[in-house]
Design a protein around this motif. Sequence first.
Motif, PDB file in Angstrom:
ATOM      1  N   VAL A 135     -10.210  14.202   0.024  1.00  0.00           N
ATOM      2  CA  VAL A 135     -10.555  13.765  -1.330  1.00  0.00           C
ATOM      3  C   VAL A 135     -10.676  14.967  -2.255  1.00  0.00           C
ATOM      4  O   VAL A 135     -10.104  14.989  -3.347  1.00  0.00           O
ATOM      5  CB  VAL A 135     -11.859  12.942  -1.325  1.00  0.00           C
ATOM      6  CG1 VAL A 135     -12.338  12.662  -2.745  1.00  0.00           C
ATOM      7  CG2 VAL A 135     -11.659  11.642  -0.561  1.00  0.00           C
ATOM      8  N   ALA A 136     -11.398  15.988  -1.822  1.00  0.00           N
ATOM      9  CA  ALA A 136     -11.637  17.161  -2.672  1.00  0.00           C
ATOM     10  C   ALA A 136     -10.347  17.868  -3.058  1.00  0.00           C
ATOM     11  O   ALA A 136     -10.223  18.372  -4.177  1.00  0.00           O
ATOM     12  CB  ALA A 136     -12.582  18.134  -1.963  1.00  0.00           C
ATOM     13  N   GLU A 137      -9.383  17.901  -2.149  1.00  0.00           N
ATOM     14  CA  GLU A 137      -8.106  18.568  -2.417  1.00  0.00           C
ATOM     15  C   GLU A 137      -7.058  17.623  -3.005  1.00  0.00           C
ATOM     16  O   GLU A 137      -5.906  18.010  -3.169  1.00  0.00           O
ATOM     17  CB  GLU A 137      -7.562  19.219  -1.139  1.00  0.00           C
ATOM     18  CG  GLU A 137      -8.372  20.395  -0.664  1.00  0.00           C
ATOM     19  CD  GLU A 137      -8.335  21.582  -1.610  1.00  0.00           C
ATOM     20  OE1 GLU A 137      -7.316  21.771  -2.321  1.00  0.00           O
ATOM     21  OE2 GLU A 137      -9.333  22.315  -1.649  1.00  0.00           O
ATOM     22  N   GLN A 138      -7.465  16.394  -3.281  1.00  0.00           N
ATOM     23  CA  GLN A 138      -6.557  15.386  -3.832  1.00  0.00           C
ATOM     24  C   GLN A 138      -5.302  15.250  -2.972  1.00  0.00           C
ATOM     25  O   GLN A 138      -4.183  15.172  -3.472  1.00  0.00           O
ATOM     26  CB  GLN A 138      -6.214  15.699  -5.283  1.00  0.00           C
ATOM     27  CG  GLN A 138      -7.430  15.718  -6.167  1.00  0.00           C
ATOM     28  CD  GLN A 138      -7.117  16.071  -7.602  1.00  0.00           C
ATOM     29  OE1 GLN A 138      -5.977  16.064  -8.027  1.00  0.00           O
ATOM     30  NE2 GLN A 138      -8.147  16.377  -8.361  1.00  0.00           N
ATOM     31  N   ALA A 139      -5.522  15.197  -1.668  1.00  0.00           N
ATOM     32  CA  ALA A 139      -4.418  15.100  -0.711  1.00  0.00           C
ATOM     33  C   ALA A 139      -4.162  13.659  -0.297  1.00  0.00           C
ATOM     34  O   ALA A 139      -3.686  13.400   0.807  1.00  0.00           O
ATOM     35  CB  ALA A 139      -4.717  15.971   0.507  1.00  0.00           C
TER      36      ALA A 139
END
Length: 192
Positions: free
Chosen positions: A89-93
């Motif tokens: 989520v944090a890396e928008q992966a």
Amino acid sequence: MTAMTVNERPVDFALDPATPLLWALRDAANLTGTKYGCGVGDCSACMVLVDGEALRSCLITLADAEGRTITTIEGLSRDRSHPVQQALVAEQAIQCGFCTPGIAIAAAALVRRNPDPSEEDIRAAIPNLCRCGVYPRLVRAIQRAGRVTRRAETISAAPAPGIDPADAARAVPAMGGGSAGTEGSSGGSSEP
């Protein structure tokens, strides 16, 4: 009956032992996070942990899984706090999300055995196909999950399930969209 442990619970499947584990999980146990992609082991959308090892559930029969411990995406972390889930989520992966459960499972197995994976380690351990092409962000996310696992970093990313949308909007202003955006748009003139 085929007995195994699924997401820390004993389960007996009254199905043909030749049934692929994928279908037992999806159809009999209603664990639909494990996705059917190709059915022949090429896409890895159906990845689950079997005794801690990431395996394609479309290639494992119930007989193969008997007596083993199975972890699906639903059992990886009930509150989405697993470092891999948070890092994705944090890396928008995550794009469409279809392949994400299988990727998260494969990445969790990798980070558990190697919390400091190189890009080459990640490429070798994550066989999953992603039609949206998140691969560069995926590498960053898995390396970040490794740092979290090593306690070299923390992530404050995805809100826990059940969070009130208003609370989420206060924490993440981009999610607000409601009051400020609608007031400005509804106050204009309505000329024909």
